[in-house]
Design a protein around this motif. Structure first.
Motif, PDB file in Angstrom:
ATOM      1  N   ILE A 230       0.848  -1.188   0.000  1.00 37.15           N
ATOM      2  CA  ILE A 230       0.000   0.000   0.000  1.00 37.15           C
ATOM      3  C   ILE A 230       0.882   1.235   0.000  1.00 37.15           C
ATOM      4  CG2 ILE A 230      -1.733   1.300   1.298  1.00 37.15           C
ATOM      5  CD1 ILE A 230      -2.739  -1.339   2.405  1.00 37.15           C
ATOM      6  N   THR A 231       0.603   2.179  -0.874  1.00 45.44           N
ATOM      7  CA  THR A 231       1.343   3.442  -0.936  1.00 45.44           C
ATOM      8  C   THR A 231       0.354   4.604  -0.919  1.00 45.44           C
ATOM      9  OG1 THR A 231       1.354   3.372  -3.348  1.00 45.44           O
ATOM     10  CG2 THR A 231       3.269   2.443  -2.215  1.00 45.44           C
ATOM     11  N   ILE A 232       0.687   5.649  -0.128  1.00 44.52           N
ATOM     12  CA  ILE A 232      -0.156   6.837  -0.004  1.00 44.52           C
ATOM     13  C   ILE A 232       0.748   8.057  -0.064  1.00 44.52           C
ATOM     14  CG2 ILE A 232      -1.801   8.092   1.482  1.00 44.52           C
ATOM     15  CD1 ILE A 232      -2.556   5.456   2.754  1.00 44.52           C
ATOM     16  N   ALA A 233       0.241   9.143  -0.636  1.00 42.82           N
ATOM     17  CA  ALA A 233       1.014  10.385  -0.732  1.00 42.82           C
ATOM     18  C   ALA A 233       1.386  10.864   0.661  1.00 42.82           C
ATOM     19  CB  ALA A 233       0.216  11.455  -1.466  1.00 42.82           C
ATOM     20  N   PRO A 234       2.668  11.090   0.930  1.00 40.26           N
ATOM     21  CA  PRO A 234       3.091  11.409   2.291  1.00 40.26           C
ATOM     22  C   PRO A 234       2.659  12.790   2.764  1.00 40.26           C
ATOM     23  CG  PRO A 234       4.941  11.549   0.789  1.00 40.26           C
ATOM     24  CD  PRO A 234       3.809  10.983  -0.003  1.00 40.26           C
ATOM     25  N   GLY A 235       2.660  13.830   1.901  1.00 41.77           N
ATOM     26  CA  GLY A 235       2.342  15.185   2.333  1.00 41.77           C
ATOM     27  C   GLY A 235       0.941  15.325   2.894  1.00 41.77           C
ATOM     28  N   PRO A 236      -0.101  15.009   2.124  1.00 45.61           N
ATOM     29  CA  PRO A 236      -1.467  15.116   2.650  1.00 45.61           C
ATOM     30  C   PRO A 236      -1.710  14.214   3.855  1.00 45.61           C
ATOM     31  CG  PRO A 236      -1.510  15.005   0.272  1.00 45.61           C
ATOM     32  CD  PRO A 236      -0.105  14.711   0.679  1.00 45.61           C
ATOM     33  N   LEU A 237      -1.094  13.026   3.861  1.00 47.30           N
ATOM     34  CA  LEU A 237      -1.285  12.121   4.991  1.00 47.30           C
ATOM     35  C   LEU A 237      -0.695  12.704   6.265  1.00 47.30           C
ATOM     36  CD1 LEU A 237      -2.222   9.420   6.096  1.00 47.30           C
ATOM     37  CD2 LEU A 237      -0.047   8.418   5.357  1.00 47.30           C
ATOM     38  N   ALA A 238       0.488  13.316   6.165  1.00 46.93           N
ATOM     39  CA  ALA A 238       1.100  13.934   7.340  1.00 46.93           C
ATOM     40  C   ALA A 238       0.232  15.076   7.861  1.00 46.93           C
ATOM     41  CB  ALA A 238       2.500  14.445   6.989  1.00 46.93           C
ATOM     42  N   LEU A 239      -0.345  15.860   6.941  1.00 40.35           N
ATOM     43  CA  LEU A 239      -1.208  16.960   7.368  1.00 40.35           C
ATOM     44  C   LEU A 239      -2.458  16.450   8.070  1.00 40.35           C
ATOM     45  CD1 LEU A 239      -1.783  19.975   7.399  1.00 40.35           C
ATOM     46  CD2 LEU A 239      -2.839  19.724   5.137  1.00 40.35           C
ATOM     47  N   VAL A 240      -3.070  15.403   7.513  1.00 42.56           N
ATOM     48  CA  VAL A 240      -4.286  14.846   8.120  1.00 42.56           C
ATOM     49  C   VAL A 240      -3.992  14.256   9.498  1.00 42.56           C
ATOM     50  CG1 VAL A 240      -6.026  13.048   7.914  1.00 42.56           C
ATOM     51  CG2 VAL A 240      -5.426  14.423   5.921  1.00 42.56           C
ATOM     52  N   LEU A 241      -2.880  13.531   9.610  1.00 41.64           N
ATOM     53  CA  LEU A 241      -2.536  12.940  10.895  1.00 41.64           C
ATOM     54  C   LEU A 241      -2.188  14.007  11.930  1.00 41.64           C
ATOM     55  CD1 LEU A 241      -0.423   9.870   9.708  1.00 41.64           C
ATOM     56  CD2 LEU A 241      -2.759   9.870  10.570  1.00 41.64           C
ATOM     57  N   GLY A 242      -1.522  15.075  11.467  1.00 44.34           N
ATOM     58  CA  GLY A 242      -1.217  16.171  12.391  1.00 44.34           C
ATOM     59  C   GLY A 242      -2.469  16.850  12.888  1.00 44.34           C
ATOM     60  N   LEU A 243      -3.426  17.104  12.000  1.00 42.20           N
ATOM     61  CA  LEU A 243      -4.702  17.701  12.414  1.00 42.20           C
ATOM     62  C   LEU A 243      -5.454  16.791  13.369  1.00 42.20           C
ATOM     63  CD1 LEU A 243      -5.956  19.258   9.047  1.00 42.20           C
ATOM     64  CD2 LEU A 243      -5.092  20.473  11.057  1.00 42.20           C
ATOM     65  N   ALA A 244      -5.431  15.489  13.094  1.00 38.64           N
ATOM     66  CA  ALA A 244      -6.108  14.540  13.977  1.00 38.64           C
ATOM     67  C   ALA A 244      -5.517  14.569  15.379  1.00 38.64           C
ATOM     68  CB  ALA A 244      -6.039  13.135  13.399  1.00 38.64           C
ATOM     69  N   ARG A 245      -4.188  14.681  15.449  1.00 33.44           N
ATOM     70  CA  ARG A 245      -3.559  14.731  16.767  1.00 33.44           C
ATOM     71  C   ARG A 245      -3.904  16.032  17.497  1.00 33.44           C
ATOM     72  NH1 ARG A 245       1.894  12.148  16.116  1.00 33.44           N
ATOM     73  NH2 ARG A 245       0.531  10.329  16.083  1.00 33.44           N
ATOM     74  N   GLY A 246      -3.982  17.136  16.754  1.00 27.57           N
ATOM     75  CA  GLY A 246      -4.401  18.383  17.376  1.00 27.57           C
ATOM     76  C   GLY A 246      -5.841  18.332  17.857  1.00 27.57           C
ATOM     77  N   ILE A 247      -6.715  17.697  17.065  1.00 23.87           N
ATOM     78  CA  ILE A 247      -8.113  17.556  17.476  1.00 23.87           C
ATOM     79  C   ILE A 247      -8.232  16.717  18.747  1.00 23.87           C
ATOM     80  CG2 ILE A 247     -10.328  16.538  16.820  1.00 23.87           C
ATOM     81  CD1 ILE A 247      -9.698  17.378  13.930  1.00 23.87           C
TER      82      ILE A 247
END
Length: 417
Positions: A52-69
């Protein structure tokens, strides 16, 4: 509402809300940068096992927002906050791998400190100790889950899990200590309020006891003297006629009745929870007796009416006390003046009038006015109305109208104006 819901609050207020907001933004930003720079997102365990491969930039942003939430929810919703934090760490560990062996895995540094901060906030806000331990164990179970496949791939590094266990335990312990301190402060404040209330109640009871003692020392002493002198007068004085002996007997009887009533009032002052009266309260049926007593004292009193059907006991008691007070005032302030007492009804109200003519001996004196105040207060307690004042011929009139369905009555202690 559970105890947890009562203690957990919403977003911090005052200056702390800005501190919390800065913390959430910083955690979200640092988490996104940390994941993007130090981890190869899309090339983790799932990538190696399933391709499985996913674009790293958007994934890092989503995970960072999730951690802030997750940190933002820690103040009011600790369970969703902890779930989101664990899920974010699980996704980042599944889809990303450290760029070097010096980088922590499966727990990134921001994940460790973010989860510890959530545990500390949730504990300080009232999350029970048992639940804090459960969430700490959940993080350790997640570490074990990721170490098993990593061990199979020969990429095991236990340092991240150990740091996670220690730092999250510190966060949980800190939160529990803050909660215990806050609870101790609340309990101390409650005890201070209770102590203050008890001191006020004690002072009130002491004042009531002091008033009761003063009344007993002053009034009871003089009334007792009156009783003794009235009873012994026929024996001490010679050639006392039958009428005079009867007068002395009535004086003694009236003084005894006053003593009995005063002692009952003193019991009410001394007792914090007075017992209910066993004797029936006076009413309209006792007004003729009141009139007779005033006539025996030399007053010229006429009673008109007096028998009204379907009257509430509270209204009867109020009417009796009004007549008692008004007669006492008339006899004292207008000696020798004729007095007329009228008891009847008007519409749905019990009407009582006590009017005296001008005094034949001296002008009517107003006095201190305490009796009028007491009558007015008693009438207002049963939603009645009262008018009092001088008449056109120089006499004095007291008139009250009491609703027939009155349900509230004060104690039956009388005052005098």
């Amino acid at each position: 509402m559970t105890a947890e819901q009562q203690t957990l609050g919403a977003w911090p207020r005052g200056r702390w809300r800005w501190v919390a907001l800065v913390g959430v933004v910083v955690l979200a930003g640092l988490s996104a940068l940390d994941l993007y720079q130090h981890y190869t997102l899309g090339d983790g365990i799932l990538g190696e096992l399933f391709g499985i491969t996913i674009a790293p930039g958007p994934l890092a942003l989503v995970l960072g927002l999730a951690r802030g939430i997750s940190l933002a929810l820690a103040w009011s919703r600790p369970r969703p906050a902890l779930l989101i934090a664990l899920a974010t760490s699980a996704v980042s560990a599944s889809l990303g791998d450290a760029v070097s062996s010096s980088e922590p895995w499966p727990w990134a540094a921001t994940a460790v400190f973010g989860y510890a901060a959530i545990l500390a906030i949730a504990g300080a806000r009232g999350l029970p100790r048992r639940r804090l331990v459960r969430w700490w164990l959940a993080a350790q179970v997640l570490s074990v889950v990721f170490y098993i496949p990593a061990w199979a791939l020969s990429t095991t590094n236990f340092a991240s899990g150990i740091v996670m266990a220690i730092v999250s335990a510190v966060g949980a312990v800190l939160g529990d200590l803050l909660r215990s301190r806050a609870e101790a402060g609340r309990r101390l404040a409650e005890q201070e309020v209770i102590s203050e209330t008890e001191r006020g109640e004690r002072a009130r009871l002491q004042e009531r006891a002091r008033i009761a003692r003063e009344l007993h020392d002053v009034v009871a002493h003089h009334l007792s003297v009156v009783v003794v002198r009235a009873d012994s007068a026929p024996h001490r004085l010679t050639a006392v006629s039958d009428e005079v002996q009867k007068e002395f007997a009535e004086i003694g009887e009236a003084a005894r009745a006053s003593l009995t009533e005063m002692r009952r009032v003193l019991r009410l002052l001394r007792d914090d929870e007075p017992q209910p009266e066993l004797e029936p309260q006076p009413g309209l049926a006792q007004i003729p007796e009141l009139i007779d007593s005033a006539r025996q004292a030399g007053a010229d009193v006429q009673l008109k009416g007096g028998s009204v059907a379907d009257v509430d006991p509270a209204a009867q008691l109020t009417a009796y006390r009004v007549v008692q007070e008004a007669l006492s005032n008339a006899v004292r302030h207008a000696p020798g003046a004729p007095v007329r007492v009228v008891v009847g009804r008007s519409a749905n109200a019990l009407v009582v009038q006590v009017v005296n003519r001008p005094s034949t001996g001296a002008p009517i004196t107003v006095g201190s006015g305490h009796g009028l105040v007491g009558m007015r207060e008693r009438v207002e307690l049963v939603d009645g109305t009262m008018t009092a004042g001088a008449t056109s011929d120089g006499g004095y009139l007291v008139e009250v109208a009491i609703p027939m369905g009155a349900e509230v009555a004060d104690g039956d202690s009388g005052t005098r104006r």
